[in-house]
Design a protein around this motif. Structure first.
Motif, mmCIF file in Angstrom:
data_model
loop_
_atom_site.group_PDB
_atom_site.id
_atom_site.type_symbol
_atom_site.label_atom_id
_atom_site.label_comp_id
_atom_site.label_asym_id
_atom_site.label_seq_id
_atom_site.Cartn_x
_atom_site.Cartn_y
_atom_site.Cartn_z
ATOM 1 N N ALA A 159 -36.791 15.944 -22.004
ATOM 2 C CA ALA A 159 -37.026 16.435 -20.644
ATOM 3 C C ALA A 159 -35.736 16.423 -19.829
ATOM 4 C CB ALA A 159 -38.093 15.586 -19.961
ATOM 5 N N ALA A 160 -34.936 15.367 -19.994
ATOM 6 C CA ALA A 160 -33.669 15.288 -19.259
ATOM 7 C C ALA A 160 -32.726 16.405 -19.697
ATOM 8 C CB ALA A 160 -33.020 13.924 -19.479
ATOM 9 N N LEU A 161 -32.699 16.692 -21.009
ATOM 10 C CA LEU A 161 -31.856 17.786 -21.514
ATOM 11 C C LEU A 161 -32.296 19.120 -20.921
ATOM 12 C CD1 LEU A 161 -29.987 19.333 -23.584
ATOM 13 C CD2 LEU A 161 -31.927 19.209 -25.158
ATOM 14 N N GLU A 162 -33.587 19.420 -20.992
ATOM 15 C CA GLU A 162 -34.063 20.739 -20.595
ATOM 16 C C GLU A 162 -33.992 20.947 -19.092
ATOM 17 O OE1 GLU A 162 -37.888 20.886 -22.462
ATOM 18 O OE2 GLU A 162 -37.035 21.483 -24.409
ATOM 19 N N GLU A 163 -34.050 19.872 -18.323
ATOM 20 C CA GLU A 163 -33.921 20.007 -16.870
ATOM 21 C C GLU A 163 -32.489 20.299 -16.440
ATOM 22 O OE1 GLU A 163 -35.438 16.429 -15.255
ATOM 23 O OE2 GLU A 163 -37.530 16.859 -15.789
ATOM 24 N N SER A 164 -31.512 19.823 -17.229
ATOM 25 C CA SER A 164 -30.108 19.981 -16.826
ATOM 26 C C SER A 164 -29.420 21.165 -17.496
ATOM 27 C CB SER A 164 -29.324 18.708 -17.151
ATOM 28 O OG SER A 164 -29.332 18.450 -18.534
ATOM 29 N N ALA A 165 -30.054 21.794 -18.497
ATOM 30 C CA ALA A 165 -29.413 22.900 -19.216
ATOM 31 C C ALA A 165 -29.308 24.128 -18.325
ATOM 32 C CB ALA A 165 -30.188 23.220 -20.483
ATOM 33 N N LEU A 166 -28.219 24.868 -18.494
ATOM 34 C CA LEU A 166 -27.986 26.059 -17.693
ATOM 35 C C LEU A 166 -28.491 27.320 -18.375
ATOM 36 C CD1 LEU A 166 -24.359 25.327 -16.409
ATOM 37 C CD2 LEU A 166 -26.539 24.815 -15.304
ATOM 38 N N ASP A 167 -28.690 27.292 -19.695
ATOM 39 C CA ASP A 167 -29.047 28.506 -20.423
ATOM 40 C C ASP A 167 -30.214 28.207 -21.362
ATOM 41 O OD1 ASP A 167 -29.260 30.787 -21.882
ATOM 42 O OD2 ASP A 167 -27.137 30.989 -22.334
ATOM 43 N N PRO A 168 -31.451 28.583 -20.992
ATOM 44 C CA PRO A 168 -32.608 28.327 -21.864
ATOM 45 C C PRO A 168 -32.472 29.004 -23.230
ATOM 46 C CG PRO A 168 -33.321 28.933 -19.641
ATOM 47 C CD PRO A 168 -31.846 29.186 -19.700
ATOM 48 N N ALA A 169 -31.773 30.152 -23.297
ATOM 49 C CA ALA A 169 -31.636 30.841 -24.582
ATOM 50 C C ALA A 169 -30.854 29.989 -25.571
ATOM 51 C CB ALA A 169 -30.953 32.194 -24.381
ATOM 52 N N ARG A 170 -29.819 29.301 -25.095
ATOM 53 C CA ARG A 170 -29.054 28.438 -26.008
ATOM 54 C C ARG A 170 -29.894 27.247 -26.455
ATOM 55 N NH1 ARG A 170 -24.751 30.265 -22.687
ATOM 56 N NH2 ARG A 170 -22.987 31.087 -23.902
ATOM 57 N N LEU A 171 -30.762 26.759 -25.579
ATOM 58 C CA LEU A 171 -31.653 25.680 -25.987
ATOM 59 C C LEU A 171 -32.562 26.140 -27.118
ATOM 60 C CD1 LEU A 171 -32.820 23.942 -22.691
ATOM 61 C CD2 LEU A 171 -31.036 23.240 -24.278
ATOM 62 N N ALA A 172 -33.083 27.361 -27.011
ATOM 63 C CA ALA A 172 -33.961 27.881 -28.063
ATOM 64 C C ALA A 172 -33.218 27.974 -29.393
ATOM 65 C CB ALA A 172 -34.510 29.245 -27.657
ATOM 66 N N ARG A 173 -31.963 28.445 -29.354
ATOM 67 C CA ARG A 173 -31.192 28.523 -30.592
ATOM 68 C C ARG A 173 -30.869 27.129 -31.116
ATOM 69 N NH1 ARG A 173 -28.895 32.956 -27.776
ATOM 70 N NH2 ARG A 173 -27.091 31.762 -27.074
ATOM 71 N N GLY A 174 -30.617 26.196 -30.200
ATOM 72 C CA GLY A 174 -30.374 24.817 -30.624
ATOM 73 C C GLY A 174 -31.587 24.202 -31.289
ATOM 74 N N ARG A 175 -32.786 24.479 -30.755
ATOM 75 C CA ARG A 175 -34.002 23.971 -31.395
ATOM 76 C C ARG A 175 -34.144 24.535 -32.810
ATOM 77 N NH1 ARG A 175 -36.236 24.692 -26.199
ATOM 78 N NH2 ARG A 175 -37.015 26.756 -26.746
ATOM 79 N N ALA A 176 -33.847 25.834 -32.956
ATOM 80 C CA ALA A 176 -33.943 26.453 -34.281
ATOM 81 C C ALA A 176 -32.940 25.823 -35.248
ATOM 82 C CB ALA A 176 -33.708 27.954 -34.167
ATOM 83 N N TYR A 177 -31.707 25.584 -34.774
ATOM 84 C CA TYR A 177 -30.700 24.946 -35.628
ATOM 85 C C TYR A 177 -31.156 23.549 -36.044
ATOM 86 C CZ TYR A 177 -26.779 28.219 -35.557
ATOM 87 O OH TYR A 177 -25.960 29.281 -35.781
#
Length: 412
Positions: free
Chosen positions: A20-38
């Motif tokens: 939750a702390a990561l996703e609240e502070s991230a600037l780009d949700p698309a990179r989070l999605a790619r990070g989850r896939a990785y």
């Protein structure tokens, strides 16, 4: 670090709070999605947690993995004093921590004392050796998601990240508890002037008695060797100290040699040829190799054995591709038997792939950019060059199927 692709990244309160702390502070949700896939695909290698940072190599689209790092501010000694005092004052916290359990209510206690444990907005600083300057890039995001699984298994890793060694924290809590118990204990009869009773003797044997005899018990049998070599520690930088990355490189190689010696029973890599030894060393540490840009450390290794950094980088890529046989395919051509070689040409033609020119054990496509090399082990090794340069580099793993190997090469 491969995990069940369908499993959630966190199954405990601490892991969920980290995500939750990561996703609240991230600037780009698309990179989070790619990070989850990785992360789900197992692209994150072994993770190292130490005070103030988390580091791991993360595999991307290139053969060389990237070094991803997460940094977070460590707590000051004053922060730790306030936090430990508050934890020791709460019986529930104290019992849980001394039992190596971290109740999630501890996060609220830490916040009240100003010694925040979980990262807030802007607390988690990511960096990566990839060219992407996003916050975070997909490699750092993958590392962050995998860190949630570490916190699931051991929430004390979060205290270590904030600068608190587990043993030190538990010792401090025990001292605070003992001090409080002494202050609250009833006075002995006779008032404060009564002498304190002698403490009971500790169990055990005096050293002088144990060493008085020459008879020694036999040593326990050695432990079985681990399944794989251990990871090198991540050492901090310090003025005047050796380069920590160079020490990490040497420790990685030493661990690999020791593991091979334990499991195979013979000294590994006994070839005295410095060139081949340098190739193996360069191939064993992905942070050393490049194709057109080289670190000072890599260039020094190449020059020490009388070769250019480019030649060493090419040879290291061949070694990673197929060890000794991969290097032999790079360094020398040979005349393969007609049977398997002709069958491979027929299979390529039947698949509708471009007609290849033949030069001994090498098949080259008409554009001069893709090449298959047939090894003595029966595998086809893919190579690639820029148009018109004949500058061939290993490109991907070998395969017994020439059609699949060439198809993959042409697709990329």
């Amino acid at each position: 670090m491969r995990t069940d692709p369908d499993a959630p990244f966190a199954s405990t309160w601490w892991g969920d709070a980290w995500i939750a702390a990561l996703e609240e502070s991230a600037l780009d949700p698309a990179r989070l999605a790619r990070g989850r896939a990785y992360a789900r695909a197992g692209h994150v290698d072994t993770i190292t947690v130490e005070p103030g940072r988390i580091v791991a190599y993360v595999h991307g689209s290139r053969p060389r993995p990237y070094r991803a790092e997460l940094r977070m501010r460590t707590l000051t000694p004053e922060d730790w004093d306030r936090f430990l005092d508050a934890a020791a004052a709460d019986p529930g916290h104290l019992v849980s921590l001394l039992a190596r359990d971290m109740p999630h209510a501890l996060a609220a206690t830490a916040d009240r004392t100003g010694a925040r444990l979980l990262p807030g907005r802007g607390d988690l600083i990511s960096s990566c050796t990839c060219p992407d300057r996003g916050h975070p890039c997909k490699h750092a995001a993958a590392l962050t998601y995998q860190t949630a699984r570490i916190l699931d298994a051991d929430p004390f890793a979060l205290l270590l990240l904030r600068g608190g060694e587990e043993r030190h924290i538990l010792d401090e809590l025990s001292h605070r508890n003992a001090r409080a118990a002494t202050q609250d204990a009833p006075r002995a009869p006779g008032g404060p002037e009564s002498p304190a009773a002698d403490p009971p003797p500790l169990p055990g044997v005096l050293a002088r008695e144990a060493l008085a005899s020459d008879n020694r018990p036999p040593l326990p049998p050695p432990l079985p060797p681990p399944a794989r070599p251990g990871e090198a520690p991540l050492l901090p930088s310090a003025p005047g100290a050796p380069d920590p990355a160079a020490l990490e490189f040497l420790a990685t190689d030493t661990a690999a040699r020791a593991h091979a010696h334990l499991t195979k029973g013979t000294p590994p890599y006994a070839d005295p040829d410095p060139w081949r030894d340098a190739i193996r060393l360069a191939a064993s540490h992905p942070g050393l190799s490049g194709r057109r840009t080289f670190s000072r450390r890599f260039a020094e290794l190449a020059h020490a054995v009388g070769h250019t950094p480019t030649a060493l980088s090419r040879a290291a890529a061949a070694w990673r591709q197929g060890d000794e046989e991969g290097l032999a395919v790079l360094e020398s051509a040979w005349d393969p038997p007609a049977g398997p070689f002709d069958r491979a040409r027929g299979a390529l033609a039947a698949a509708g792939l471009p007609r290849m020119t033949i030069d001994r054990n090498r098949l080259t496509d008409p554009t001069g950019t893709c090449q298959l090399r047939y090894g003595r082990d029966g595998y086809w090794y893919p190579y690639r060059s820029e148009p018109g340069r004949a500058d061939w580099w290993p490109d991907g793993p070998p395969d017994v199927d020439p059609v699949g190997t060439l198809t993959g090469l042409l697709a990329t």
